[in-house]
Design an enzyme around this catalytic site. Structure first.
Site, mmCIF file in Angstrom:
data_model
loop_
_atom_site.group_PDB
_atom_site.id
_atom_site.type_symbol
_atom_site.label_atom_id
_atom_site.label_comp_id
_atom_site.label_asym_id
_atom_site.label_seq_id
_atom_site.Cartn_x
_atom_site.Cartn_y
_atom_site.Cartn_z
ATOM 1 N N CYS A 236 -4.605 -7.336 9.294
ATOM 2 C CA CYS A 236 -5.722 -8.192 9.686
ATOM 3 C C CYS A 236 -5.564 -8.634 11.137
ATOM 4 O O CYS A 236 -4.551 -8.376 11.775
ATOM 5 C CB CYS A 236 -5.782 -9.419 8.798
ATOM 6 S SG CYS A 236 -5.971 -9.005 7.064
ATOM 7 N N GLY B 102 -9.312 -4.606 10.889
ATOM 8 C CA GLY B 102 -9.851 -4.945 9.584
ATOM 9 C C GLY B 102 -11.337 -4.736 9.511
ATOM 10 O O GLY B 102 -12.076 -5.234 10.357
ATOM 11 N N ASN C 158 -2.403 -13.279 9.289
ATOM 12 C CA ASN C 158 -2.107 -11.851 9.361
ATOM 13 C C ASN C 158 -0.652 -11.669 8.962
ATOM 14 O O ASN C 158 0.219 -12.310 9.533
ATOM 15 C CB ASN C 158 -2.341 -11.324 10.784
ATOM 16 C CG ASN C 158 -1.837 -9.908 11.003
ATOM 17 O OD1 ASN C 158 -1.363 -9.562 12.069
ATOM 18 N ND2 ASN C 158 -1.958 -9.070 10.007
ATOM 19 N N GLY C 159 -0.416 -10.807 7.980
ATOM 20 C CA GLY C 159 0.955 -10.573 7.545
ATOM 21 C C GLY C 159 1.033 -10.503 6.041
ATOM 22 O O GLY C 159 0.044 -10.202 5.377
ATOM 23 N N TYR D 230 0.569 2.988 15.703
ATOM 24 C CA TYR D 230 -0.764 3.274 15.184
ATOM 25 C C TYR D 230 -1.759 2.129 15.298
ATOM 26 O O TYR D 230 -2.913 2.319 15.650
ATOM 27 C CB TYR D 230 -0.636 3.680 13.708
ATOM 28 C CG TYR D 230 -1.947 3.679 12.976
ATOM 29 C CD1 TYR D 230 -2.842 4.733 13.156
ATOM 30 C CD2 TYR D 230 -2.306 2.631 12.126
ATOM 31 C CE1 TYR D 230 -4.069 4.736 12.510
ATOM 32 C CE2 TYR D 230 -3.530 2.634 11.479
ATOM 33 C CZ TYR D 230 -4.410 3.688 11.670
ATOM 34 O OH TYR D 230 -5.613 3.683 11.051
HETATM 35 P P1 AMP Z 1 -2.249 10.290 5.785
HETATM 36 O O1 AMP Z 1 -3.423 11.153 5.766
HETATM 37 O O2 AMP Z 1 -2.144 9.454 4.525
HETATM 38 O O3 AMP Z 1 -0.963 11.005 6.081
HETATM 39 O O4 AMP Z 1 -2.496 9.218 6.929
HETATM 40 C C1 AMP Z 1 -1.986 9.443 8.181
HETATM 41 C C2 AMP Z 1 -2.923 8.957 9.218
HETATM 42 O O5 AMP Z 1 -3.344 7.628 8.960
HETATM 43 C C3 AMP Z 1 -2.215 8.968 10.541
HETATM 44 O O6 AMP Z 1 -2.729 10.018 11.284
HETATM 45 C C4 AMP Z 1 -2.492 7.629 11.183
HETATM 46 O O7 AMP Z 1 -3.349 7.788 12.274
HETATM 47 C C5 AMP Z 1 -3.150 6.821 10.113
HETATM 48 N N1 AMP Z 1 -2.295 5.690 9.679
HETATM 49 C C6 AMP Z 1 -0.977 5.554 9.794
HETATM 50 N N2 AMP Z 1 -0.577 4.387 9.265
HETATM 51 C C7 AMP Z 1 -1.657 3.759 8.803
HETATM 52 C C8 AMP Z 1 -1.885 2.522 8.168
HETATM 53 N N3 AMP Z 1 -0.891 1.707 7.893
HETATM 54 N N4 AMP Z 1 -3.148 2.188 7.855
HETATM 55 C C9 AMP Z 1 -4.143 3.025 8.110
HETATM 56 N N5 AMP Z 1 -3.992 4.225 8.692
HETATM 57 C C10 AMP Z 1 -2.763 4.602 9.048
#
Ligand code: AMP
Length: 469
Positions: A12, A38, A112-113, A252
């Site tokens: 968030c 968010g 947030n957390g 990210y």
């Molecule tokens: P996945 O398809 O499940 O392997 O998601 C990987 C992709 O999601 C990566 O390319 C990141 O850009 C993005 N990503 C990484 N960590 C998060 C996160 N905590 N929340 C949302 N998206 C994420």
């Protein structure tokens, strides 16, 4: 052993402003710049010195504020929040700021957390007669403050904060004071800025740029700041630990124009790409980044390797983040709608595809497939962070171990599953080198999801506590 929390964590963003006649409007702009943190819901609570007034809804910031009556949100103080959710807890009652009315003083709370001992604390509160309004872990703090004395003061807030364990950036507002607190390990980002005489608080410094404010300083781990018409004062509510800023903020989550704990996010990502190129070079023709979060790392990789950086993948800006789709089928469909290859760039080339991270593997698999269908001769996947093998207890959506591809498969197996010609991840040392340029200022980062080294522990927490933020 930490019990595993199911995939309901959220990331968030919080925003606060003290002493500006357009407090509600500026909160809207500030939250808009943190929309990436968010997309489930957003809200604002304004104080005119006597009353707290709220507006919050499910949806994107623009939609939420389209329905806001700014004339009814008059007041020079405001606190705002954007909320992210994957599954569960997707209801208006959990959208923040949470507002608690009382005969003496009212209180708004934005968080947030993740509060790791929320389940236990809720149980205790309920046993003593509290009735909680939400399924959010954030609410617990409000009850603890109220039980620490019938006033909202530095003392009662400190007492309450000392009972919660986890990662948190809190903004608490009552009619005539704003309180800002960061957990003793400083896992989540939180900064103070100035806009003329006004004080501004935000999860990310990009919000300052958006409203024309300037960065003043970071909120320090274990610090409780009070802002009122008398200015700003600060105490330490807990012993300050060595700061462990969340590595995923750099990898990210945060916006490239934000500075997180004095490190620019774009610059850190570019460094990650450069380190990755040094650690895992491969013969190829072009470097392609997965938009948007991997572009900085891809630029760094290309620069270090001397290979051309190409726009091989285009993103449709009007599709939301794939991650927020609740089922695997919808997530895969989401990737297809979101990204398209540029055939004339890709065809016949050996491509190095840079992504910031792999969580479940859905995105990488689909993109490798897409690049191959567009005629790529080879696709070498290079990930600009160490592999994610552990759940996060500090408010980043990392899902369960069962869903994390790297928790269950070796690198060659992952390469096979996603159909790549090779896969390599950045090392932990490479990540630290990329982010921690000056260890005296930056101290350390939390890499628990990658390394299993958890800086804050809470024993015996029940599975699925409450939805966090
Ligand atoms: P996945 O398809 O499940 O392997 O998601 C990987 C992709 O999601 C990566 O390319 C990141 O850009 C993005 N990503 C990484 N960590 C998060 C996160 N905590 N929340 C949302 N998206 C994420």
């Amino acid at each position: 052993m930490l019990a595993e929390i199911k995939g309901i964590n959220e990331e968030c963003g919080v925003f606060g402003i003290w002493g500006h006649e357009k407090a509600a409007e500026l909160t809207y702009y500030g939250l808009h710049s943190m929309q990436h943190r968010g997309q489930e819901g957003a809200g604002v609570v304004v104080s005119d010195g006597k009353n707290l007034k709220a507006h919050k809804e499910m949806g994107l910031v623009n939609d939420v504020f389209k329905h806001a009556d700014f004339s009814a949100l008059s007041g020079s103080v405001a606190v705002g929040h954007v909320r992210y959710s994957t599954q569960g807890g997707k209801v208006l009652e959990n959208v923040q700021p949470l507002l608690f009315r009382s005969q003496t003083e009212s209180m708004a709370l934005a968080h947030n957390g993740n509060i790791m001992n929320a389940y236990k604390l809720r149980g205790e509160l309920e046993a003593e007669g509290s009735i909680l309004q939400t399924s959010s872990d954030s609410e617990v703090l409000a009850h603890l403050i109220k039980r620490s004395g019938n006033k909202i003061t530095e003392e009662t807030i400190s007492k309450a904060l000392n009972q919660v364990v986890g990662a948190y950036a809190y903004i608490i507002l009552k009619e005539d004071k704003m309180f800002v607190a960061l957990d003793p390990t400083g896992i989540r980002p939180l900064s103070i800025g100035r806009l003329g005489d006004a004080y501004v608080v935000a999860s990310e410094t990009c919000a300052f740029g958006q409203i024309g404010a300037t960065f003043e300083r970071e909120v320090l781990p274990g610090e409780l700041i009070t802002i009122s018409n008398d200015g700003l004062s600060s105490i330490r509510f807990a012993m300050r630990q060595q700061r462990k800023m969340c590595a995923m903020e750099y990898v990210y989550l945060s916006r490239p124009d934000s500075d997180v704990n004095h490190v620019n996010v774009h610059a850190s990502r570019k460094n990650m790409g450069m380190e990755l190129a040094k650690e895992s070079p491969v013969e190829a023709d072009i470097v392609v980044g997965v938009p948007d979060s991997s572009i900085s790392a891809a630029i760094g990789y290309a620069e270090e390797s001397g290979l051309p950086y190409e726009m091989g993948i285009i993103k449709n800006r009007y599709v939301g983040r794939t991650f927020i789709q609740p089922s695997q089928e919808l997530r895969e469909q989401g990737v297809k709608m979101k990204l398209s290859p540029v055939r004339s760039i890709i065809e016949g080339k050996r491509v190095i595809m840079i992504d910031d991270s792999i969580v479940r593997g859905t995105t990488s698999k689909r993109i490798v497939q897409m690049l191959k269908q567009a005629g790529a001769k080879e696709v070498h996947v290079r990930i600009a962070s160490p592999s994610i093998q552990n759940p996060c207890y500090y408010g980043i959506d990392m899902s369960t171990r069962a869903e994390l591809i790297a928790a269950n498969h070796s690198v060659p197996e992952i390469s096979n599953i996603i159909g790549a010609d090779s896969v390599a991840y950045l090392s932990e040392a490479g990540l630290e080198k990329a982010v921690l340029k000056d260890k005296t200022i930056h101290q350390g980062i939390c890499t628990a999801c990658m390394t299993g080294k958890y800086p804050v522990k809470e024993e015996g927490e029940k599975e699925i506590a409450y939805t966090s933020c």
